[in-house]
Design a protein around this motif. Structure first.
Motif, PDB file in Angstrom:
ATOM      1  N   LEU A  53       3.420   5.462  -6.040  1.00 44.56           N
ATOM      2  CA  LEU A  53       3.223   5.436  -7.492  1.00 44.56           C
ATOM      3  C   LEU A  53       2.049   6.303  -7.945  1.00 44.56           C
ATOM      4  O   LEU A  53       2.091   6.925  -9.001  1.00 44.56           O
ATOM      5  CB  LEU A  53       3.033   3.992  -7.969  1.00 44.56           C
ATOM      6  CG  LEU A  53       4.279   3.095  -7.861  1.00 44.56           C
ATOM      7  CD1 LEU A  53       3.912   1.665  -8.215  1.00 44.56           C
ATOM      8  CD2 LEU A  53       5.379   3.608  -8.768  1.00 44.56           C
ATOM      9  N   ASP A  54       0.990   6.342  -7.129  1.00 45.11           N
ATOM     10  CA  ASP A  54      -0.145   7.205  -7.462  1.00 45.11           C
ATOM     11  C   ASP A  54       0.262   8.685  -7.438  1.00 45.11           C
ATOM     12  O   ASP A  54      -0.175   9.469  -8.274  1.00 45.11           O
ATOM     13  CB  ASP A  54      -1.292   6.967  -6.482  1.00 45.11           C
ATOM     14  CG  ASP A  54      -1.970   5.628  -6.713  1.00 45.11           C
ATOM     15  OD1 ASP A  54      -1.778   5.034  -7.794  1.00 45.11           O
ATOM     16  OD2 ASP A  54      -2.682   5.156  -5.789  1.00 45.11           O
ATOM     17  N   ILE A  55       1.094   9.058  -6.481  1.00 52.46           N
ATOM     18  CA  ILE A  55       1.572  10.440  -6.405  1.00 52.46           C
ATOM     19  C   ILE A  55       2.441  10.772  -7.623  1.00 52.46           C
ATOM     20  O   ILE A  55       2.311  11.838  -8.232  1.00 52.46           O
ATOM     21  CB  ILE A  55       2.341  10.676  -5.083  1.00 52.46           C
ATOM     22  CG1 ILE A  55       1.381  10.600  -3.898  1.00 52.46           C
ATOM     23  CG2 ILE A  55       3.070  12.015  -5.100  1.00 52.46           C
ATOM     24  CD1 ILE A  55       2.070  10.656  -2.548  1.00 52.46           C
ATOM     25  N   TRP A  86       3.849   1.648  -1.376  1.00 49.85           N
ATOM     26  CA  TRP A  86       4.403   1.816  -2.710  1.00 49.85           C
ATOM     27  C   TRP A  86       3.334   2.178  -3.723  1.00 49.85           C
ATOM     28  O   TRP A  86       3.589   2.949  -4.658  1.00 49.85           O
ATOM     29  CB  TRP A  86       5.160   0.558  -3.134  1.00 49.85           C
ATOM     30  CG  TRP A  86       6.376   0.390  -2.279  1.00 49.85           C
ATOM     31  CD1 TRP A  86       6.536  -0.446  -1.235  1.00 49.85           C
ATOM     32  CD2 TRP A  86       7.578   1.154  -2.375  1.00 49.85           C
ATOM     33  NE1 TRP A  86       7.777  -0.289  -0.664  1.00 49.85           N
ATOM     34  CE2 TRP A  86       8.440   0.685  -1.349  1.00 49.85           C
ATOM     35  CE3 TRP A  86       8.032   2.166  -3.205  1.00 49.85           C
ATOM     36  CZ2 TRP A  86       9.711   1.201  -1.153  1.00 49.85           C
ATOM     37  CZ3 TRP A  86       9.298   2.672  -3.014  1.00 49.85           C
ATOM     38  CH2 TRP A  86      10.123   2.201  -1.998  1.00 49.85           C
ATOM     39  N   GLN A  87       2.124   1.654  -3.548  1.00 50.47           N
ATOM     40  CA  GLN A  87       1.019   2.025  -4.445  1.00 50.47           C
ATOM     41  C   GLN A  87       0.683   3.499  -4.277  1.00 50.47           C
ATOM     42  O   GLN A  87       0.438   4.207  -5.252  1.00 50.47           O
ATOM     43  CB  GLN A  87      -0.214   1.152  -4.151  1.00 50.47           C
ATOM     44  CG  GLN A  87      -1.333   1.362  -5.126  1.00 50.47           C
ATOM     45  CD  GLN A  87      -0.950   0.956  -6.535  1.00 50.47           C
ATOM     46  OE1 GLN A  87      -0.368  -0.098  -6.744  1.00 50.47           O
ATOM     47  NE2 GLN A  87      -1.262   1.806  -7.499  1.00 50.47           N
ATOM     48  N   HIS A  88       0.699   3.973  -3.038  1.00 51.02           N
ATOM     49  CA  HIS A  88       0.448   5.396  -2.779  1.00 51.02           C
ATOM     50  C   HIS A  88       1.540   6.257  -3.420  1.00 51.02           C
ATOM     51  O   HIS A  88       1.251   7.300  -4.011  1.00 51.02           O
ATOM     52  CB  HIS A  88       0.383   5.632  -1.271  1.00 51.02           C
ATOM     53  CG  HIS A  88       0.157   7.057  -0.890  1.00 51.02           C
ATOM     54  ND1 HIS A  88      -1.026   7.717  -1.114  1.00 51.02           N
ATOM     55  CD2 HIS A  88       0.988   7.986  -0.319  1.00 51.02           C
ATOM     56  CE1 HIS A  88      -0.936   8.972  -0.690  1.00 51.02           C
ATOM     57  NE2 HIS A  88       0.291   9.152  -0.205  1.00 51.02           N
ATOM     58  N   GLU A 112       0.833  -1.215   0.000  1.00 50.24           N
ATOM     59  CA  GLU A 112       0.000   0.000   0.000  1.00 50.24           C
ATOM     60  C   GLU A 112       0.866   1.263   0.000  1.00 50.24           C
ATOM     61  O   GLU A 112       0.504   2.272  -0.622  1.00 50.24           O
ATOM     62  CB  GLU A 112      -0.940   0.014   1.212  1.00 50.24           C
ATOM     63  CG  GLU A 112      -2.036  -1.039   1.180  1.00 50.24           C
ATOM     64  CD  GLU A 112      -1.552  -2.391   1.679  1.00 50.24           C
ATOM     65  OE1 GLU A 112      -0.515  -2.444   2.378  1.00 50.24           O
ATOM     66  OE2 GLU A 112      -2.210  -3.392   1.345  1.00 50.24           O
ATOM     67  N   LYS A 152      -2.270  10.674  -9.919  1.00 55.53           N
ATOM     68  CA  LYS A 152      -3.628  10.196  -9.695  1.00 55.53           C
ATOM     69  C   LYS A 152      -4.204  10.745  -8.400  1.00 55.53           C
ATOM     70  O   LYS A 152      -5.412  10.687  -8.190  1.00 55.53           O
ATOM     71  CB  LYS A 152      -3.652   8.662  -9.650  1.00 55.53           C
ATOM     72  CG  LYS A 152      -3.323   8.043 -10.986  1.00 55.53           C
ATOM     73  CD  LYS A 152      -3.379   6.544 -10.929  1.00 55.53           C
ATOM     74  CE  LYS A 152      -3.008   5.957 -12.266  1.00 55.53           C
ATOM     75  NZ  LYS A 152      -2.962   4.494 -12.235  1.00 55.53           N
ATOM     76  N   GLU A 153      -3.366  11.283  -7.539  1.00 57.41           N
ATOM     77  CA  GLU A 153      -3.875  11.881  -6.302  1.00 57.41           C
ATOM     78  C   GLU A 153      -3.559  13.342  -6.249  1.00 57.41           C
ATOM     79  O   GLU A 153      -2.619  13.858  -6.698  1.00 57.41           O
ATOM     80  CB  GLU A 153      -3.259  11.183  -5.089  1.00 57.41           C
ATOM     81  CG  GLU A 153      -3.934   9.891  -4.778  1.00 57.41           C
ATOM     82  CD  GLU A 153      -3.479   9.317  -3.452  1.00 57.41           C
ATOM     83  OE1 GLU A 153      -3.064  10.088  -2.569  1.00 57.41           O
ATOM     84  OE2 GLU A 153      -3.542   8.100  -3.321  1.00 57.41           O
ATOM     85  N   ASN A 187       2.395   9.365 -10.618  1.00 56.36           N
ATOM     86  CA  ASN A 187       1.592   9.367 -11.841  1.00 56.36           C
ATOM     87  C   ASN A 187       0.521  10.445 -11.848  1.00 56.36           C
ATOM     88  O   ASN A 187      -0.171  10.623 -12.844  1.00 56.36           O
ATOM     89  CB  ASN A 187       0.940   7.990 -12.052  1.00 56.36           C
ATOM     90  CG  ASN A 187       1.974   6.924 -12.357  1.00 56.36           C
ATOM     91  OD1 ASN A 187       3.028   7.207 -12.919  1.00 56.36           O
ATOM     92  ND2 ASN A 187       1.664   5.705 -11.968  1.00 56.36           N
TER      93      ASN A 187
END
Length: 97
Positions: free
Chosen positions: A90-92, A86-88, A84, A96-97, A94
């Protein structure tokens, strides 16, 4: 003067190629009194050395991540190993957040 000319025109043999193996001279008789060269026995095989280096690299990366996330950052040391986190990240990256 003819001697100088003859020595200049003589073909010299090329120097012997250096190799790691000793080439036995056929004209010399073999004797058993000479000491045998030292044979190196590898205690750790090459394939095992490669695996050990890869494992040490992974341990160093994980320790670096834990120290960077918990000491330099304000996170818990165990959170760096969770997906979670690392997913957060990666979202930052890219957007997406």
């Amino acid at each position: 003067m003819t001697n100088d000319f003859e020595t200049q025109t003589e073909q010299k043999e090329p120097a012997a190629k250096k190799t790691r193996r000793r080439v036995k001279n056929v004209s010399e008789p073999t004797t058993t009194d000479q000491p045998v060269g030292k044979v190196r026995l590898r205690l750790i095989p090459i394939w095992l050395r490669i695996i050990i280096v890869i494992l040490l690299f992974l341990v160093a990366v994980i320790l670096g991540l834990v120290i960077g996330y918990s000491v330099l950052g304000d996170g818990a040391a165990s959170d760096v190993l969770k997906w979670e986190t690392w997913q957060h990240l990666l979202d930052i990256i890219n957007g997406k957040e």
